[in-house]
Design a protein around this motif. Structure first.
Motif, PDB file in Angstrom:
ATOM      1  N   SER A 113      -5.595  -0.650  -8.889  1.00 15.08           N
ATOM      2  CA  SER A 113      -4.839  -1.773  -9.434  1.00 15.08           C
ATOM      3  C   SER A 113      -4.558  -1.507 -10.906  1.00 15.08           C
ATOM      4  O   SER A 113      -5.025  -0.514 -11.469  1.00 15.08           O
ATOM      5  CB  SER A 113      -5.622  -3.083  -9.263  1.00 15.08           C
TER       6      SER A 113
ATOM      7  N   LEU B 279      -3.807  -0.096  -2.293  1.00 13.67           N
ATOM      8  CA  LEU B 279      -2.990  -0.375  -3.476  1.00 13.67           C
ATOM      9  C   LEU B 279      -2.901  -1.875  -3.676  1.00 13.67           C
ATOM     10  O   LEU B 279      -2.259  -2.591  -2.903  1.00 13.67           O
ATOM     11  CB  LEU B 279      -1.608   0.240  -3.299  1.00 13.67           C
TER      12      LEU B 279
ATOM     13  N   TRP C 220      -1.372  -4.001  -5.969  1.00 18.75           N
ATOM     14  CA  TRP C 220      -0.326  -4.292  -6.937  1.00 18.75           C
ATOM     15  C   TRP C 220      -0.315  -3.357  -8.150  1.00 18.75           C
ATOM     16  O   TRP C 220      -0.044  -3.809  -9.270  1.00 18.75           O
ATOM     17  CB  TRP C 220      -0.426  -5.739  -7.428  1.00 18.75           C
ATOM     18  N   PRO C 221      -0.576  -2.075  -8.014  1.00 18.76           N
ATOM     19  CA  PRO C 221      -0.452  -1.216  -9.207  1.00 18.76           C
ATOM     20  C   PRO C 221       0.980  -1.252  -9.723  1.00 18.76           C
ATOM     21  O   PRO C 221       1.933  -1.243  -8.948  1.00 18.76           O
ATOM     22  CB  PRO C 221      -0.842   0.170  -8.697  1.00 18.76           C
ATOM     23  N   ASP C 222       1.120  -1.288 -11.031  1.00 19.14           N
ATOM     24  CA  ASP C 222       2.419  -1.473 -11.671  1.00 19.14           C
ATOM     25  C   ASP C 222       2.800  -0.208 -12.427  1.00 19.14           C
ATOM     26  O   ASP C 222       1.972   0.668 -12.660  1.00 19.14           O
ATOM     27  CB  ASP C 222       2.340  -2.670 -12.621  1.00 19.14           C
TER      28      ASP C 222
ATOM     29  N   THR D 180      -2.852   5.282   3.139  1.00 20.29           N
ATOM     30  CA  THR D 180      -2.571   4.331   2.066  1.00 20.29           C
ATOM     31  C   THR D 180      -2.315   2.951   2.659  1.00 20.29           C
ATOM     32  O   THR D 180      -1.753   2.827   3.754  1.00 20.29           O
ATOM     33  CB  THR D 180      -1.365   4.766   1.215  1.00 20.29           C
TER      34      THR D 180
ATOM     35  N   ALA E 124      -0.933  -1.049   1.681  1.00 17.93           N
ATOM     36  CA  ALA E 124      -0.297  -1.997   0.766  1.00 17.93           C
ATOM     37  C   ALA E 124      -0.991  -3.343   0.928  1.00 17.93           C
ATOM     38  O   ALA E 124      -0.884  -3.989   1.968  1.00 17.93           O
ATOM     39  CB  ALA E 124       1.184  -2.128   1.071  1.00 17.93           C
TER      40      ALA E 124
ATOM     41  N   CYS F 190       4.054  -4.682  -3.153  1.00 19.42           N
ATOM     42  CA  CYS F 190       4.102  -3.315  -3.677  1.00 19.42           C
ATOM     43  C   CYS F 190       5.516  -3.098  -4.202  1.00 19.42           C
ATOM     44  O   CYS F 190       6.397  -2.613  -3.499  1.00 19.42           O
ATOM     45  CB  CYS F 190       3.755  -2.333  -2.556  1.00 19.42           C
TER      46      CYS F 190
ATOM     47  N   THR G 108       5.381   2.978  -9.213  1.00 14.88           N
ATOM     48  CA  THR G 108       4.009   3.455  -9.078  1.00 14.88           C
ATOM     49  C   THR G 108       3.446   3.090  -7.720  1.00 14.88           C
ATOM     50  O   THR G 108       2.924   3.944  -6.991  1.00 14.88           O
ATOM     51  CB  THR G 108       3.118   2.863 -10.187  1.00 14.88           C
ATOM     52  N   CYS G 109       3.556   1.827  -7.345  1.00 13.87           N
ATOM     53  CA  CYS G 109       2.982   1.379  -6.081  1.00 13.87           C
ATOM     54  C   CYS G 109       3.718   1.972  -4.888  1.00 13.87           C
ATOM     55  O   CYS G 109       3.102   2.518  -3.970  1.00 13.87           O
ATOM     56  CB  CYS G 109       3.004  -0.145  -5.999  1.00 13.87           C
TER      57      CYS G 109
END
Length: 348
Positions: free
Chosen positions: A38, A62, A64-66, A87, A89, A93, A97-98
């Motif tokens: 994150s 993942l 919410w990686p921004d 992976t 979500a 997403c 990045t996400c």
């Protein structure tokens, strides 16, 4: 990245995850054979991710990686891809990045936690009409590079990846053409909502973390058929959950739901209420005595809490619910609020 949080005075239309500006640097949490990611991608995160992806890690979740630096997103994706990981979500997403970290998984799944509509993957195409073929990214990457990567990691066709210049668009100094595909889990019940195509001004109108009622359905398409996920099965794990939502108050009979609120609301909030009515449940609309508001859609993990809490943050704890789902629940500001039932637990 020239992005815009949907603010209406002190109103924000449930765009919490999309904005990303307040997120800290990428963080990593290991739970057994799962690595949770994150935060916001920054220079140096590729090396950090490589050290976290030990042989014991089988799945990257993942959360919410921004980050809109496409080159950095591509390099983070490479670290996942070469290890042939699964992976997941978990939530929305949206960013490069996400999306790219997600699409780098050998197996790709939506999370099973909570309501299915809170999970989706979005691929964005932003092109500036400035005499170049650069996308709107923080590193000024070219559209050709981005679209080639998307097509190589999905089953999306050239027409799927076209930036629709003929669609409606908006101007902000220069002209920017905006397209995105939004992919939901297959069990989303609203007809033809598994994949949506959003173009131009529609993105600005709806915000990025809402139900996209004005976007165009992509006929007969699913996340599986377009190669976004590799299975319709959703990933379940005890460590993946969402906080409980608060309970909404009971209907008060103050007004009919479809009528414009008989309150001194700002023009922006009156427009926002019309947007609120387009969305399915669960949803909530909160108002303040000075005419401001905040609403949350089904894309929010806890719409009742988010609508009221964020309205209160912007208005000195002076907000009340106006509507919740299909009922008006408003009590006039000069009257005492009724007691609210205990909080309900979010479904998992």
């Amino acid at each position: 990245m020239r992005l815009k949080k949907y603010l209406l005075g002190t109103l924000a239309a449930a765009s919490l995850i999309w904005t990303g500006s307040a997120q800290a640097a990428l963080s990593y949490m290991t739970v057994g054979d799962i690595l949770k990611v994150s935060g916001k991608a920054e220079v140096g995160d590729v090396e950090k991710l490589a050290t976290k992806l030990t042989p014991a890690i089988k799945t990257v979740v993942l959360q919410w990686p921004d980050g809109w630096n496409w080159t950095l997103a591509r390099d983070l994706a490479k670290e996942i891809e070469k290890r042939k990981l699964t992976t997941v979500a978990h939530g929305s997403c949206n960013s490069y990045t996400c999306a790219m970290m997600f699409l780098s998984g050998e197996q790709r799944m939506f999370s099973a936690a909570g309501r299915p509509e809170i999970h989706y993957v979005s691929l964005s195409f932003w092109e500036a009409n400035t005499g170049s073929n650069h996308a709107i990214t923080s590193d000024n990457s070219t559209m050709d590079d981005i679209l080639t990567w998307w097509s190589g990691h999905t089953k999306l066709s050239g027409s799927d990846l076209r930036v629709y210049h003929a669609s409606i668009f908006y101007t902000r100094g220069n002209t920017y053409y905006n397209d995105r595909k939004v992919f939901f889990p297959s069990e989303i019940k609203t007809p033809n909502r598994n994949v949506l195509h959003c173009a131009g001004e529609l993105q600005e109108k709806t915000g990025m973390n809402v139900w996209f009622p004005d976007c165009m359905p992509v006929k007969d398409a699913t996340a599986l058929s377009k190669g976004i996920v590799t299975t319709n099965e959703r990933f379940a794990h005890p460590s993946l959950e969402f906080k409980s939502d608060m309970a909404a108050p009971a209907a008060t009979g103050f007004a009919k739901l479809e009528d414009m609120p008989a309150l001194k609301l700002s023009d922006a909030c009156q427009t926002a209420y019309k947007d609120y009515l387009k969305h399915p449940n669960p949803r909530a609309f909160a108002v303040s005595e000075n005419g401001n508001c905040y609403w949350a859609s089904p894309q929010s993990t806890a719409p009742y809490s988010i609508a009221l809490n964020n309205c209160n943050k912007a208005n000195n704890n002076a907000c009340r619910f106006y509507a919740a789902d299909d009922q008006v629940v408003f009590t006039p500001f000069d009257q005492a609020l009724p007691e609210v039932a205990p909080a309900k637990t979010a479904s998992n």
